[in-house]
Design an enzyme around this catalytic site. Sequence first.
Site, mmCIF file in Angstrom:
data_model
loop_
_atom_site.group_PDB
_atom_site.id
_atom_site.type_symbol
_atom_site.label_atom_id
_atom_site.label_comp_id
_atom_site.label_asym_id
_atom_site.label_seq_id
_atom_site.Cartn_x
_atom_site.Cartn_y
_atom_site.Cartn_z
ATOM 1 N N LYS A 38 0.785 -1.261 -0.060
ATOM 2 C CA LYS A 38 -0.003 0.067 0.088
ATOM 3 C C LYS A 38 0.705 1.186 -0.042
ATOM 4 C CE LYS A 38 -0.119 -0.397 5.145
ATOM 5 N NZ LYS A 38 -0.990 -1.024 6.185
ATOM 6 N N ARG A 132 -9.984 -0.434 15.061
ATOM 7 C CA ARG A 132 -9.695 0.810 13.866
ATOM 8 C C ARG A 132 -10.499 -0.061 12.776
ATOM 9 N NH1 ARG A 132 -3.853 0.972 10.645
ATOM 10 N NH2 ARG A 132 -4.342 -1.189 9.931
ATOM 11 N N TYR A 248 15.734 30.311 5.999
ATOM 12 C CA TYR A 248 14.417 31.164 6.392
ATOM 13 C C TYR A 248 14.744 31.401 8.234
ATOM 14 C CZ TYR A 248 11.857 30.521 2.149
ATOM 15 O OH TYR A 248 11.242 30.457 0.973
ATOM 16 N N MET A 296 11.353 24.291 1.314
ATOM 17 C CA MET A 296 10.300 23.266 0.640
ATOM 18 C C MET A 296 11.104 22.436 -0.308
ATOM 19 S SD MET A 296 7.360 24.159 -2.094
ATOM 20 C CE MET A 296 6.419 25.382 -0.867
#
Length: 348
Positions: A38, A132, A248, A296
């Site tokens: 998955k 779940r 940043y 990013m």
Amino acid sequence: MHAYTAPLRLRLNGDALMSNWRWLAAMSGGAACGAAIKANGYGLGAAEVMRRLMQAGCRDFFVSNWGEAAAVEPLLEDGVSLSVLHGVRDEDMAQALGSRARPVLCTPGQIARWRAAGGGACDVMIDTGMNRLGLDWRGDVAAAVEGLEIVTLLSHLASADEEVGFNATQLERFTVLRSQISVQRYSLANSAGICLGGDYHFDLTRPGLALYGGIPRDAAAGHIRPVVQPQAQIVQRRLLLAGDSIGYNTSFTAQRDHEVAILNLGYADGYLRGFSGRGAAIVNGAKLPVLGRVSMDLLAVDVSAQPDVAEGDWIDIAYDLGEASAASGLSPYELLTGLGARYDRVWD
Ligand SMILES: *Cc1c(COP(=O)(O)O)cnc(C)c1O
């Protein structure tokens, strides 16, 4: 037309992937060993993972939804089974009825839907305490699944990676259900569950993480090999003078002069900001710390001790799943499944 090559890539070790599956298969004893593929094969690429695991001998694959099933169904060899862990919605029925994949029915509503459509072979998930997915173990499960053509009855362990009594509790509940409901195969263990021993194996195991290099329990250390090595190309090499800051919010300020390499990799590629000031690249065995904040698409590493490293060079990112997890606060699962779409995935 030129084929585009990305400035960042995952080196993927197919031998290690197959060797990990073989170890898990041996550890599974008499049980068949499947594979959870998955989330695009935990970020590695589901189709490429599946091809290699079929070659190693794997015959049972698990995906989450029918979009993932469609992506790998054309690859299925004869006798190989594919199960869809989230079952079937109304929206899935047309595809599911025409598919070789089986739904893992999880709710009374899914069972009713499958029955009404005359769906045929299916799997069923029982919840034995994780709360779940699956039919509640306390209900009359035998009555709920009456008449279904069940291949595999599954449940899932909540804490197989821990030494807790809850594993035995779930095992006992599943064992009782097994005596009440007769199907072809029973399946309980994920990667960590395989390491809990033979009682947990039943007929089929379902490892995910350990296939891809994650160490689910200490018993796997030394046997499970790393599969994924992220690499990024240097966009620019620059000099940082004492007193300069970088990135940043100027979170790193140089106390001395540094040589810095700016790499083509950032949080959009799954290298999240938790690695800011904590991650590293590796050159010639030396660790080069990440300086300042991860952007990013970019990050900076200290190459002061690496005079030969230059613009355009490829650099390994330190991605030992245990160490990177400790550095970033991300789980090994997140470190793998977060690997983004911008990498070229290159199999050795
Ligand atoms: C994801 C998943 C697995 C694989 O778990 P790992 O911890 O990655 O080995 C097995 N079974 C089910 C139901 C899952 O959802």
